[in-house]
Design an enzyme around this catalytic site. Structure first.
Site, PDB file in Angstrom:
ATOM      1  N   CYS A   1       0.826  -1.222   0.000  1.00 45.29           N
ATOM      2  CA  CYS A   1       0.000   0.000   0.000  1.00 45.29           C
ATOM      3  C   CYS A   1       0.852   1.261   0.000  1.00 45.29           C
ATOM      4  O   CYS A   1       0.311   2.361  -0.138  1.00 45.29           O
ATOM      5  CB  CYS A   1      -0.930  -0.012   1.195  1.00 45.29           C
ATOM      6  SG  CYS A   1      -1.894  -1.520   1.302  1.00 45.29           S
TER       7      CYS A   1
ATOM      8  N   ASN B   1      -9.848  -0.965   1.265  1.00 43.37           N
ATOM      9  CA  ASN B   1      -8.397  -0.815   1.096  1.00 43.37           C
ATOM     10  C   ASN B   1      -8.019  -1.293  -0.310  1.00 43.37           C
ATOM     11  O   ASN B   1      -8.069  -2.490  -0.594  1.00 43.37           O
ATOM     12  CB  ASN B   1      -7.683  -1.629   2.169  1.00 43.37           C
ATOM     13  CG  ASN B   1      -6.172  -1.534   2.081  1.00 43.37           C
ATOM     14  OD1 ASN B   1      -5.624  -1.066   1.085  1.00 43.37           O
ATOM     15  ND2 ASN B   1      -5.498  -1.995   3.121  1.00 43.37           N
TER      16      ASN B   1
ATOM     17  N   HIS C   1      -3.246   6.687   3.551  1.00 48.61           N
ATOM     18  CA  HIS C   1      -3.669   5.399   2.983  1.00 48.61           C
ATOM     19  C   HIS C   1      -5.001   5.009   3.620  1.00 48.61           C
ATOM     20  O   HIS C   1      -5.195   5.128   4.835  1.00 48.61           O
ATOM     21  CB  HIS C   1      -2.605   4.339   3.269  1.00 48.61           C
ATOM     22  CG  HIS C   1      -3.043   2.955   2.919  1.00 48.61           C
ATOM     23  ND1 HIS C   1      -3.718   2.665   1.756  1.00 48.61           N
ATOM     24  CD2 HIS C   1      -2.910   1.771   3.584  1.00 48.61           C
ATOM     25  CE1 HIS C   1      -3.983   1.370   1.720  1.00 48.61           C
ATOM     26  NE2 HIS C   1      -3.502   0.813   2.815  1.00 48.61           N
TER      27      HIS C   1
HETATM   28  N1  ACO Z   1     -16.767  -9.861  11.524  1.00 46.17           N
HETATM   29  C1  ACO Z   1     -17.025 -10.183  12.786  1.00 46.17           C
HETATM   30  N2  ACO Z   1     -16.068 -10.434  13.703  1.00 46.17           N
HETATM   31  C2  ACO Z   1     -14.785 -10.357  13.288  1.00 46.17           C
HETATM   32  C3  ACO Z   1     -14.440 -10.036  11.970  1.00 46.17           C
HETATM   33  C4  ACO Z   1     -15.502  -9.789  11.067  1.00 46.17           C
HETATM   34  N3  ACO Z   1     -15.296  -9.464   9.776  1.00 46.17           N
HETATM   35  N4  ACO Z   1     -13.098 -10.038  11.857  1.00 46.17           N
HETATM   36  C5  ACO Z   1     -12.610 -10.348  13.072  1.00 46.17           C
HETATM   37  N5  ACO Z   1     -13.631 -10.554  13.943  1.00 46.17           N
HETATM   38  C6  ACO Z   1     -13.558 -10.900  15.337  1.00 46.17           C
HETATM   39  C7  ACO Z   1     -12.292 -11.634  15.681  1.00 46.17           C
HETATM   40  O1  ACO Z   1     -12.421 -12.999  15.399  1.00 46.17           O
HETATM   41  C8  ACO Z   1     -12.202 -11.346  17.161  1.00 46.17           C
HETATM   42  O2  ACO Z   1     -13.057 -12.224  17.839  1.00 46.17           O
HETATM   43  P1  ACO Z   1     -12.571 -12.968  19.198  1.00 46.17           P
HETATM   44  O3  ACO Z   1     -12.303 -11.861  20.149  1.00 46.17           O
HETATM   45  O4  ACO Z   1     -13.726 -13.823  19.515  1.00 46.17           O
HETATM   46  O5  ACO Z   1     -11.322 -13.703  18.782  1.00 46.17           O
HETATM   47  C9  ACO Z   1     -12.763  -9.938  17.298  1.00 46.17           C
HETATM   48  O6  ACO Z   1     -13.531  -9.705  16.104  1.00 46.17           O
HETATM   49  C10 ACO Z   1     -11.719  -8.850  17.404  1.00 46.17           C
HETATM   50  O7  ACO Z   1     -10.707  -9.096  16.416  1.00 46.17           O
HETATM   51  P2  ACO Z   1      -9.474  -8.158  16.252  1.00 46.17           P
HETATM   52  O8  ACO Z   1      -8.563  -8.709  15.222  1.00 46.17           O
HETATM   53  O9  ACO Z   1      -8.936  -7.843  17.607  1.00 46.17           O
HETATM   54  O10 ACO Z   1     -10.182  -6.841  15.700  1.00 46.17           O
HETATM   55  P3  ACO Z   1      -9.561  -5.444  15.466  1.00 46.17           P
HETATM   56  O11 ACO Z   1     -10.319  -4.439  16.223  1.00 46.17           O
HETATM   57  O12 ACO Z   1      -8.052  -5.464  15.601  1.00 46.17           O
HETATM   58  O13 ACO Z   1      -9.881  -5.194  13.919  1.00 46.17           O
HETATM   59  C11 ACO Z   1      -8.804  -5.244  11.788  1.00 46.17           C
HETATM   60  C12 ACO Z   1      -9.344  -6.067  12.940  1.00 46.17           C
HETATM   61  C13 ACO Z   1      -9.980  -4.487  11.173  1.00 46.17           C
HETATM   62  C14 ACO Z   1      -8.194  -6.198  10.771  1.00 46.17           C
HETATM   63  C15 ACO Z   1      -7.742  -4.249  12.304  1.00 46.17           C
HETATM   64  O14 ACO Z   1      -6.818  -4.920  13.112  1.00 46.17           O
HETATM   65  C16 ACO Z   1      -7.014  -3.552  11.191  1.00 46.17           C
HETATM   66  O15 ACO Z   1      -7.585  -2.765  10.477  1.00 46.17           O
HETATM   67  N6  ACO Z   1      -5.704  -3.788  11.112  1.00 46.17           N
HETATM   68  C17 ACO Z   1      -4.865  -3.113  10.097  1.00 46.17           C
HETATM   69  C18 ACO Z   1      -5.044  -3.793   8.789  1.00 46.17           C
HETATM   70  C19 ACO Z   1      -4.405  -3.025   7.673  1.00 46.17           C
HETATM   71  O16 ACO Z   1      -4.360  -1.821   7.672  1.00 46.17           O
HETATM   72  N7  ACO Z   1      -3.935  -3.756   6.672  1.00 46.17           N
HETATM   73  C20 ACO Z   1      -3.513  -3.150   5.463  1.00 46.17           C
HETATM   74  C21 ACO Z   1      -2.066  -3.038   5.303  1.00 46.17           C
HETATM   75  S1  ACO Z   1      -1.759  -2.342   3.753  1.00 46.17           S
HETATM   76  C22 ACO Z   1      -1.184  -3.461   2.514  1.00 46.17           C
HETATM   77  O17 ACO Z   1       0.004  -3.463   2.207  1.00 46.17           O
HETATM   78  C23 ACO Z   1      -2.167  -4.358   1.790  1.00 46.17           C
END
Ligand code: ACO
Length: 368
Positions: free
Chosen positions: A140, A312, A282
């Protein structure tokens, strides 16, 4: 670090004082954005669609990411198709012919093939030859990396007009059975024509800050299909041809680096956050954008956000947001804008621009 001081108006030559005190002479031409174009697939994947595919809810996706829908390319459209459409739109916006381009860089982590480079496919699609065309892999951060590389190629005097494209079809490498990742990503492409100007013209690109920390390489990875884990029945069965991500670690990195890289690029130009008219981060997650915005102390009206309708889009992300800012009249000549990306690698890149291009009323968008 080189501290470039122009030696005289109209010469295009600068003295670069290195940290060791040695002085070298270098050509330094101003570089401006001459055109912007984007391509986005028509097909929309909404949160309601995802509710039918995995165990998730619209409420979870919107509250945790800010995303409501993303665009997904149809099966017969590959990354180079989107890249080519965006390139044509950018050339149209710049009122330039393909033959005027002498460098093509495509930033992508979803090339049509491992080789040839997607940039070569774009070159062929434009009907031009005999100029360098290559791909760059920085996730990204890719478009910021590509702009930096083209800027230096142009400002040295070696090239005149560069086509710089960020294009990805992440839907092709997302596991649509994995709710932790499949809700996040969409497809798209954004292209910029960068042009060298005569010495004395207003510089459009003012500074850049790129970086990488390869120790975080496993945090966001496509494990199989390369030389480490060549494609096999076993890798396919283990779903190793889909991207894998440690969301929480990437989140922490993203918030920190969005602030740090943006402050660094401003400092390089002797400016501060207060000088910024527009911040284009981003578009990965509204919570990442909000946290970085608060750390930087930028008011919400100076930040471009479109993650809600594109998700994204990886290397296309900051380019799509730039095009949207232009279309909405939020980016006007004279404004100072910082575009900051972060991504797999881990990588980051920030570009500081003084916007110089007058709007010409030409639609910069191609939908497919
Ligand atoms: N729907 C429902 N529940 C979900 C979902 C979903 N889609 N996804 C995860 N959960 C659950 C998990 O299983 C977890 O449940 P548990 O507590 O029972 O285990 C709970 O929600 C919380 O999960 P977390 O991973 O802690 O959620 P978080 O608040 O961290 O959000 C997310 C996850 C959205 C992925 C976040 O961490 C994020 O945005 N991270 C950055 C990602 C990013 O920017 N990536 C791009 C990089 S750029 C590139 O080069 C492509």
């Amino acid at each position: 670090m080189l501290d470039l001081k122009p030696t005289g108006a109209g010469t295009g030559t600068a003295v670069a004082a290195r940290e060791d005190g040695v002085q070298v002479r270098a050509n330094v031409y101003p570089v401006q954005v001459a055109g912007v174009g984007i391509a986005i697939p028509e097909g929309r994947l909404t949160n309601a669609d995802l509710e039918r595919m995995v165990e998730t809810t619209d409420e979870w996706i919107v509250s945790r990411t800010g995303i409501r829908e993303r665009r997904i390319a149809p099966p017969d459209v590959a990354t180079s198709d989107l890249a080519l459409a965006a390139a044509r739109a950018a050339l149209n916006d710049a009122a330039m012919e393909p033959g005027e381009i002498d460098l093509i860089i495509v930033a992508t982590i979803t090339p049509d093939h491992s080789f040839p480079a997607t940039a070569c496919l774009v070159q062929a699609g434009l009907g031009i030859a005999n100029i360098p065309a290559y791909d760059l892999s920085a996730g990204c951060s890719g478009l910021a990396y590509a702009i930096d590389q083209a800027w230096h190629a142009l400002s040295s005097g070696a090239y005149k007009n560069a086509l710089v494209i960020g294009a990805d079809t992440l839907s092709r490498i997302v596991d649509f059975t994995d709710r932790r990742t499949c809700v996040l990503f969409g497809d798209g492409a954004a292209a910029l024509v960068l042009s060298r100007r005569e010495p004395g013209a207003t510089p459009g690109i003012l500074a850049s800050n790129l970086g990488a920390d390869g120790r975080g390489g496993s945090l966001l990875i496509l494990p199989a299909g390369g030389s480490r884990l060549p494609a096999s029945h076993a890798t396919v069965a283990a779903r190793q041809h889909y991207l894998q991500m440690n969301g929480q670690e990437v989140f922490k990195f993203a918030v920190r680096i969005l602030e740090e890289s943006t402050r660094r690029v401003l400092a390089k130009a002797g400016l501060t956050v207060d000088d910024l008219d527009l911040f284009i981060p981003h578009q990965a997650n509204i919570r990442i954008i909000e946290a970085a915005r608060e750390r930087l102390g930028i008011p919400p009206e100076r930040v471009i956000v479109n993650v809600d309708h594109y998700g994204n889009t990886s290397a296309a992300s900051i380019g799509l947001a730039l095009a949207e800012a232009l279309q909405e009249g939020r980016l006007r000549p004279g404004m100072l804008v910082a575009m900051t990306g972060f991504g797999t690698g881990l990588t980051w890149g920030s570009i500081l621009l003084r916007w110089t291009k007058e709007p010409n009323g030409t639609p910069a968008v191609t939908e497919r």
